[in-house]
Each structure stands twice: as C-alpha cells, then as structure tokens.
Design an enzyme around this catalytic site. Structure first.
Site, PDB file in Angstrom:
ATOM      1  CD  GLU A 165       2.080  10.037  -0.291  1.00  0.00           C
ATOM      2  OE1 GLU A 165       1.028   9.465   0.053  1.00  0.00           O
ATOM      3  OE2 GLU A 165       2.115  11.240  -0.622  1.00  0.00           O
TER       4      GLU A 165
ATOM      5  CD  GLU B 117      -5.415   5.061   2.964  1.00  0.00           C
ATOM      6  OE1 GLU B 117      -4.343   5.574   2.596  1.00  0.00           O
ATOM      7  OE2 GLU B 117      -5.951   4.109   2.374  1.00  0.00           O
TER       8      GLU B 117
ATOM      9  CD  GLU C  95      -2.411   2.834  -3.498  1.00  0.00           C
ATOM     10  OE1 GLU C  95      -2.656   4.046  -3.397  1.00  0.00           O
ATOM     11  OE2 GLU C  95      -2.990   1.954  -2.815  1.00  0.00           O
ATOM     12  CG  HIS C  96      -0.206   6.085  -0.394  1.00  0.00           C
ATOM     13  ND1 HIS C  96      -0.737   7.189   0.220  1.00  0.00           N
ATOM     14  CD2 HIS C  96      -1.114   5.101  -0.251  1.00  0.00           C
ATOM     15  CE1 HIS C  96      -1.928   6.877   0.719  1.00  0.00           C
ATOM     16  NE2 HIS C  96      -2.181   5.608   0.446  1.00  0.00           N
TER      17      HIS C  96
ATOM     18  CG  HIS D 165      -1.778   1.162   1.380  1.00  0.00           C
ATOM     19  ND1 HIS D 165      -2.022   1.740   2.608  1.00  0.00           N
ATOM     20  CD2 HIS D 165      -2.450   1.911   0.473  1.00  0.00           C
ATOM     21  CE1 HIS D 165      -2.803   2.796   2.445  1.00  0.00           C
ATOM     22  NE2 HIS D 165      -3.090   2.922   1.167  1.00  0.00           N
TER      23      HIS D 165
HETATM   24 ZN   LIG Z   1      -3.943   4.638   0.750  1.00  0.00          ZN
END
Ligand SMILES: [Zn+2]
Length: 824
Positions: free
Chosen positions: A320, A327, A250-251, A247
């Site tokens: 991030e 998040e 991905e960011h 994840h």
């Molecule tokens: Zn995310």
C-alpha cells in the site's frame, strides 16, 4: 451561453475554490438533479481517495469534484434550508431562477405525475408549447404566466407568527431592530427563536462501546442501500512525523478486511477516502443479491472487519505504500497545486494549511509497518466512529438497529483512547482546529477578551480562536495558468443552524450575495468580451471547521485591475445603499420558487446525497431538516425577509471586500475583515496585438487596487424587471389571430417522444418524465450553423454564423424589453 462559458472556464481551469470548504457539502446537492450544471469545479484536491472497487482494482484517485446539479438553485436552496451557509454558491441560482417560468409545461409534468388523465395532459402540454412557437417572432418566453408567481405569493402570505415562547430575548436583537418597521416585534421574535424541526425519520443512537450510528430509510435508488463508517481521524490528527499516515492506514485497513471477498459478484461497491478531519469507508450494496441473500448484515460485518479487525500485515503495508506513492504522482496536477496554495494561505494559522492528506512522501516511504498498527490502535476504536446506514434496506429501523448491534458490539473500546486525548477533549465529530477569524469588531472584541482572560489566568488552550490581522496578498505565479484568479477570503466561526433565526440569517446572506454577484457580473458583461467572472460564496466547512466568505474573481490577465475594481466598487455600493426593492422581490421570489420545487422533489433524493448531507451537517452542528420542513420554515419566515433586514446583513458579509485596508477606527462596527488573499496568476500574458509578454503584477499592486478610493459612490439604478415578457392576454390574442393547428401528431413508441408539426411548419417534440417534478426544460433548435455559410469572405460567408449568433445574443432585446431586463 452559460454552458459555453462554463466550458471555457473549465478549460482554463483557474479558480477551483469557488465553493470554498464545500466539497463535501456541495456534493450531496450535486446529485440532487441529474442535469449537468456544473457550478463548482471545486477540486478540493487535497483529499486523498482510495478507489479500490471490489475485485481489487489498483487504488487510484478519483477527482473529488463531482458535477453539480442543474438546479443549482434547488441545491442552493436545500442548502439554505437545512444546511445554510454551506454550498452558498450563488451563481447557479442567478441563472436558474427563471427556469420555473416554463409553468405550463411544469404544470403538465405535475399533472402527469399526479396520474390525472395523462394522455390528455400531454396533449395540452404539447399544444401549449406549440402555440408559443407559432409565430416565429414570438418570444421564447411567450408562455410565461403570472399565475405561478401569484400563487407563490399566496403561499408566502400564509406566513404566520408561531406559538413558541420567546425565550432568549436578546439573541435576535440586531435583526429585530431592522424588522421593527414591518413586522410586530413580539411575533417576529417568537418566530426567530423557534427551534428548527429535526428530520423525523432519522434514527440516532450509541452502542455501549461508544459507536454512534445514524439510520435513515430512503427509497431511492430502490433495492439498494449505503453503509458508511466514518472514523473521526484525519490528517490533522497526525503528529509531525506521521504526515500521510492516516491515509496509509486507510489503505491498509480497507484492503485488510478478511471478509471483503464476500461482496464479489454481488453488485456491491466499496471505497474509502481520507480527509483532514475524517476517514470514511463506504459500501453501496443491493438489499438482496442475485442469490436472494439479504445483504445488510454482511455489509455491516465487512465494515466492522475493515475498521476494527483488519489484518495489518507487513506485506500489505509495503504494497500500500507503493500505491500511495503512485497516487501522489497522479494527483500532482496544476489544479491540485492551486488548491494547495489556497488552503495553505487560507489556513496559515493552523495545520490545515500544511497537513494535506497525501502527506510527505519521504515519511511514507520510511515508516515501519508497526507505525501503521500503532496509528490504528490509537484512533480506530468504536467511540471515535459514526456509522451511517441510509437506503432501502428492506427492514424497519428497529431491525437495522439490531443488526448494527450484532455486527459492532464486539468492537473493543479503545485501548489507546486516553493517550489519544480523545474523544473527551475533541469536538463530537471532528478534531478541533485553531482559527484566526476575520470577525467584525463587535465579535472580534469578545474573542480578544476571552483570549486575554485565558492568558491572564495562565490557561493555555491550543485551540482558542483568535482575531486575524488584515490579510495580505500571497501570489502564486505559474506558467501553466492562463487566467488570473483572485481569491479573497474571510474566515468566520461556524454558527450552528438550530433556530428559525439562524435560517433567517442565512437566507438574508444568500440574497445579498446573489444580488452582489448579479451586479458585478452584469457590469462585466457590459464591457468587452474578455473573460471576466466573479463567484461569491459564504459557507460552513465541516472539513475545515470554519465558515468562509469568498470572493473569487477570474479574468484574462490584462483585465485584472478592472475586474477587481468592479468587485470592490459594487461591494461598496451595496454596503452604502443596500438592495433595491425590485432586487429583493426578484431574489426572494426565486428562492421561494426553488424551495418549493425542492420540496416537491423530497422523495427523489438518492441515499448517497442524503447520507453526505447528514454527515456534513452533523459535523457543523446544524439541525438536519427534511426538504418539506425546510420549505415550510422558509415560507413562514418570508414576511421577515425585508429590505432592512437584508441591508443589515450587508456589512457583515461584504465588509471584508468593500473595506479592505480601512483602518480599524474607520471601519464599520459590523464589517468583517479579510483574512487571506491568494492570487493565482499566469507567468505571461498575450497583449491585444497577440504578443506574449511577462505578466507584470505584484502583491503590492493587488493590495493597492483593492484598497483604492474610487471616488463617490452613486446609488444603484433600480431596473424594472417585467414579470412576464408577454401577457396571458397577448397569448390568447395571438392564438385567436393565428388559429394554430397541428398538421400531424405521432408518438415515437421506442422513446415515448411526441412528434408534432404546427401549421406554420415548426416541429415540436416533447416527452413527459417523472424525474424532477415541478420543472421542465425547453430547447429551441434552429437549423443552420456553419454548414450554411458560403466559402466566400463577406456577408453570408466564412464566420457569418458565429457573428450572427453572437449578435443575437449580445443584442438580446425581447419586444419592448431591453436585454438587461430580460437577463434579470
Ligand atoms: Zn489513497
């Protein structure tokens, strides 16, 4: 009333796993039609989504549940046609099947669509609706016509034998047995063995560096297209010390593209998400931007840049990490925790139960930037990616192919591919996951045998499936829950959908689930008003790499034993006696009708849905068909959808609930078994007197209720369900007798709504739309409500409107037809 219940359910928000395994699968369907008809509220919460719109909004999580379609049936059907077990959420279908009864209106819409003298058609449509409401006591369904269903039967009757040679003779032997009394076995076998026709407009290919691509022209929405790059890496691929790294990568990659600035102000939207099995970067763009610039090459360049050429700077990684931690904070809701509970217990046998995409926050904090770069090098190479380009891209497919080549040919083949044990030992599009299956005895034996053999030869395959022991109850008790929900799971291997016989199997399964759901729900309705609800599902999950059967019972805490007992009893009754012939007729006709409707909507499916649909299907190994081919396939096999065939599917599908706790030697040969049960229950409950007391429930008691002997099972009552509530002749007579006229008729220009008034004073408003061909929606509004109540206590006083409405609903008879018949 359905809507009211849905609202209620949403508010209480317990069972979120209605369509288990099927967020991605149901989502495409979800958009099939615009009406909100939310059947699943599947949060599928564990999926982490970066929401970084161009222009650099802070990443935040979008609730992954999308509202589902109106035509859940339609959705269900499309699901069945091309993507069978998936999205087999049956509930909507039960409610929605009667919708096509508005046939006159529907015909009007269709005619308008065909462009036949539109105005005249609209006039006729208006009159048809008007007549129906002429007599205020006339039935709401007055204009139902038997013609439509007759026509459907004619279409169905066209089912033909098929000309393909019967290749595998034993493949369908079980179902052939059950068909033998009604269908010529050679004909049936040839039909079942036929391969499903793949979607003709889909172009697939692979670049030299290994990048796979899928191109599908699609005109809705016009002048826009979707480009999604799917990296076949997700949280399941993380090592023990890398939890959450997929994840984070991905960011960082998504925001690390040097070219992202290019889409600013162009109406382009980009986003990315990470799941167990993949990471997807997606862009939605206009084909030509405001300056007349042709966008597809740019968009492909950006995707190339994101995945294969990002700047993975230390500062970016640090930034991030903070975004990911924020998040995680945001998604930690009670719904998310319930989802995690379900996944954890459903997948006790593999990493899916623990390796949620959001990861472990202490690990996320600790990684050096180099960890991000290493992970990226290990997994982000062209042979581990599939690019999907779907939409109105203003070029032919060959040209798009060339654009893809130009943009992606420079992506270097993996340096770390070998080290990553990929892609050779991996499933083509998702990582292998080891599962413990609740397969029925005849299949479980085979799984066991293969396991023993491998062991004897000293072979150690970490992904070898095995047979699960009967699942025990896990309980999650929490003060934030208000309803009790019981999720009973049975995991099975995905059976790829490639032949007519596979489609046939899924149709039978769907019918059986529809019937069971309708029987259980109908018994719930017959008792008291306390909230009780059942959802059945049997669907393939690309994300989880398995097929899951689910029964979810949700109810007020004090009803739990009864609610579970009814579900178990009805499953046993269906196993024992099968469907009634009228049930088969009803649900089969409903499926055919919905399928036809869906085929009519073939050209109206948005690109995003089609894309998700293809992605999901590919991951499951299913053949992707277009909706029209799907409908034709269904029509052709309709003769093989018989009572015996449906009954043959009952044990396999329902054994896991009907035979819970039964010892192996007494269990039916084809009955599947439960692999997990998760009860999510409140900590306290209100008594009838309104006091709050602790909710006294234990796993042992739940197991006992599921396994209890409820005495002798009696055959189901076969309820005669009228095809129409009022006949064509009656309508003609009614019209004759009352001589309806419109006293006025106007068209409201700004909205295009026709406004008419009938001679008896009833106002009729209608509008013809091109969306959703083949269907129409009606609403009857009666003024009044609370404002008409007097402030007194007593008849006509406070609460009278609510009591009156409820009485009408609950009584529910229409003419000579009892409520039960009307509802079915
Ligand atoms: Zn995310």
């Amino acid at each position: 009333r359905r809507r009211r219940r849905r609202r209620r359910r949403r508010r209480r928000g317990n069972s979120r796993r209605a369509a288990l395994g099927m967020f991605a699968a149901s989502a495409p369907m979800a958009h099939a039609t615009p009406m909100a008809h939310s059947t699943h509220v599947t949060a599928r919460g564990a999926r982490a989504t970066t929401h970084a719109v161009a222009g650099g909004a802070r990443p935040r999580r979008i609730a992954p549940s999308r509202s589902s379609s109106s035509s859940s049936t339609a959705r269900a059907l499309r699901a069945r046609e091309t993507r069978p077990p998936s999205a087999m959420t049956v509930r909507g279908a039960v409610g929605a099947w009667r919708r096509p009864r508005a046939t006159i209106a529907a015909r009007g819409v269709r005619a308008a669509r065909r462009g036949t003298v539109r105005r005249a058609e609209e006039d006729r449509l208006g009159r048809a609706i008007g007549w129906s409401f002429l007599k205020t006591h006339a039935k709401a369904c007055a204009f139902v016509s038997g013609r439509e269903s007759r026509r459907m039967r004619e279409v169905s009757a066209r089912a033909s034998g098929g000309d393909a040679p019967a290749a595998g003779t034993s493949r369908w032997s079980r179902v052939l047995q059950s068909l033998a009394t009604t269908v010529d076995p050679t004909v049936a076998e040839a039909l079942l063995d036929e391969e499903l026709p793949p979607h003709e407009e889909i172009r697939r290919g692979t670049l030299e560096n290994g990048l796979k691509y899928v191109i599908l022209p699609n005109k809705v929405p016009e002048g826009r297209f979707e480009a999604h790059l799917e990296m076949h890496v997700g949280s399941v691929d993380e090592r023990e010390t890398e939890q959450g790294l997929a994840h984070l990568v991905e960011h960082v990659t998504f925001l690390g593209s040097r070219k992202r600035d290019q889409w600013l102000g162009s109406g382009t939207r980009g986003n990315a998400y990470t799941d167990f099995h993949h990471t997807v970067f997606h862009i939605h763009a206009p084909t030509t931007n405001k300056d007349g610039h042709y966008m597809p090459p740019n968009v492909l360049d950006i995707l190339y840049d994101v995945a294969f050429n990002p700047a993975l700077l230390d500062t970016r990684v640090a930034k991030e990490k903070k975004a990911v931690l924020a998040e995680a904070q945001m998604m930690n809701t009670i719904e998310y925790r319930v989802d995690c509970q379900l996944l954890e217990h459903l997948h006790w046998d593999n990493l899916l139960g623990t390796r949620f995409p959001i990861g472990k926050l202490d690990q996320v904090e600790a990684w050096p930037a180099q960890a991000v770069r290493d992970f990226h090098a290990r997994w982000y190479f062209p042979a581990n990616a599939t690019l999907y380009v779907v939409g109105d891209f203003g070029a032919d497919v060959d040209e798009v192919e060339k654009m893809i080549e130009t943009s992606f040919e420079n992506a270097a083949p993996a340096e770390g591919a070998e080290e990553a044990e990929s892609p050779l030992s991996r499933h083509a599009v998702r990582p292998p996951v080891k599962h413990a299956y609740g397969s029925p005895a005849h299949e479980a034996g085979e799984i066991q045998r293969i396991n023993d053999e491998a062991k004897a030869q000293g072979m150690d395959d970490p992904f070898m499936p095995f047979v699960a022991p009967e699942g025990k109850v896990s309980m999650f008790q929490h003060e934030h829950l208000s309803n009790a929900s019981f999720n009973i799971f049975s995991k099975l291997p995905i059976k790829p959908l490639k032949r007519m016989g596979d489609l046939h199997r899924t149709v039978l399964q769907r019918i059986v689930l529809l019937v069971l759901q309708s029987r259980i729900q109908s018994r719930y309705t017959e008792t008291n008003a306390d909230y009780k609800r059942v959802e059945l599902d049997h669907s393939d999950s690309a994300r989880e790499g398995c097929c899951v059967s689910t029964v979810t019972v949700t109810c007020e805490p004090r009803e739990w034993e009864f609610a579970l007992q009814v579900a178990v009893e009805e499953a046993r009754r269906l196993q024992e006696f099968g469907l009634t012939s009228s049930e088969l007729d009803r649900f089969k006709a409903a499926m055919l009708r919905d399928s036809e409707q869906l085929a009519q909507q073939a050209g109206c499916v948005p690109s995003l849905e089609n894309l998700d649909f293809v992605m999901e299907h590919d991951a499951c190994g299913h053949t992707v068909m277009d909706q029209v081919a799907g409908h034709e396939a269904l029509v052709r096999m309709s003769e093989c959808i018989t009572l015996d065939a449906c009954n043959g599917a009952c044990d396999e599908l329902l054994g896991f609930i009907g035979e819970y706790g039964v010892s192996d030697d007494k269990r039916r040969e084809t009955s599947g078994r439960t692999t997990a049960i998760v009860a999510c229950v409140p900590a306290t409950m209100p008594t009838v007197e309104g006091e709050t007391v602790p909710f006294d429930i234990t796993p042992a008691r739940i197991e006992a209720v599921l396994a209890a002997d409820y005495g002798e099972i009696t055959p189901p009552e076969d309820i005669f369900v009228p095809e129409v509530l009022i006949s064509d002749e009656d309508i003609v007579a009614l019209v004759e007798e009352t001589q309806p006229t419109f006293t006025e008729a106007t068209m409201h220009e700004p909205t295009g709504v026709y406004q008419r008034t009938l001679s008896n004073g009833i106002r009729v408003n209608y509008k013809v739309l091109d969306a959703e061909p083949g269907s129409a929606f009606l609403r009857l509004v009666i003024p009044g409500g609370r404002s008409r109540e007097s402030s007194e206590v007593g008849p006509g006083g406070i609460g009278a409107a609510a009591v009156g409405l409820r009485t009408i609903q609950e009584a529910g008879d229409v003419g000579e037809w009892a409520r039960k018949k009307v509802e079915l």
